[in-house]
Design a protein around this motif. Structure first.
Motif, mmCIF file in Angstrom:
data_model
loop_
_atom_site.group_PDB
_atom_site.id
_atom_site.type_symbol
_atom_site.label_atom_id
_atom_site.label_comp_id
_atom_site.label_asym_id
_atom_site.label_seq_id
_atom_site.Cartn_x
_atom_site.Cartn_y
_atom_site.Cartn_z
ATOM 1 N N ASP A 1 -0.187 5.094 0.042
ATOM 2 C CA ASP A 1 -1.335 6.000 0.130
ATOM 3 C C ASP A 1 -2.608 5.329 -0.382
ATOM 4 N N GLY A 2 -2.804 4.073 -0.025
ATOM 5 C CA GLY A 2 -4.004 3.335 -0.377
ATOM 6 C C GLY A 2 -3.985 2.663 -1.739
ATOM 7 N N ALA A 3 -2.934 2.885 -2.514
ATOM 8 C CA ALA A 3 -2.831 2.273 -3.843
ATOM 9 C C ALA A 3 -1.753 1.183 -3.830
ATOM 10 N N ALA A 4 -1.789 0.320 -4.830
ATOM 11 C CA ALA A 4 -0.819 -0.783 -4.911
ATOM 12 C C ALA A 4 0.487 -0.363 -5.573
ATOM 13 N N GLU B 1 1.337 1.911 6.206
ATOM 14 C CA GLU B 1 1.585 1.868 4.764
ATOM 15 C C GLU B 1 2.655 2.885 4.397
ATOM 16 N N SER C 1 0.833 -1.198 0.000
ATOM 17 C CA SER C 1 0.000 0.000 0.000
ATOM 18 C C SER C 1 0.869 1.250 0.000
#
Length: 87
Positions: free
Chosen positions: A61-64, A83, A59
């Motif tokens: 900032d919430g993205a892959a 993260e 993660s």
């Protein structure tokens, strides 16, 4: 594809240069490390606009993943305990 090992350093700098083959480069950040550790990724070759640098982690900032798309671009990633955060 290369994996960055977190280790115990508070700051790790990764300079992407000397790519012999055209195409995107993928870097994997470690899954978890200590809070505050920062990894800097820099396009030292000046060709990220044509050959992107893709940074992958469980993660960011919430993205892959996060992608460097500008020549000579640099970006910092800091582990916040949960993260990686782009800083």
């Amino acid at each position: 594809t290369s994996t960055i090992v977190g280790g115990t350093a508070s700051l790790i700098r990764v300079f992407v240069r000397g790519r012999a083959v055209a195409g995107d480069t993928t870097l994997n950040l470690p899954g978890a490390t200590f809070t505050g550790q920062t990894i800097t990724v820099k396009d030292a070759n000046g060709d990220a606009a044509a050959d992107n640098i893709i940074v992958v982690a469980p993660s960011i900032d919430g993205a892959a993943s996060d992608t460097l798309t500008f020549d000579y671009q640099a970006r910092n990633y800091t582990w916040n305990g949960v993260e990686w955060s782009r800083t």
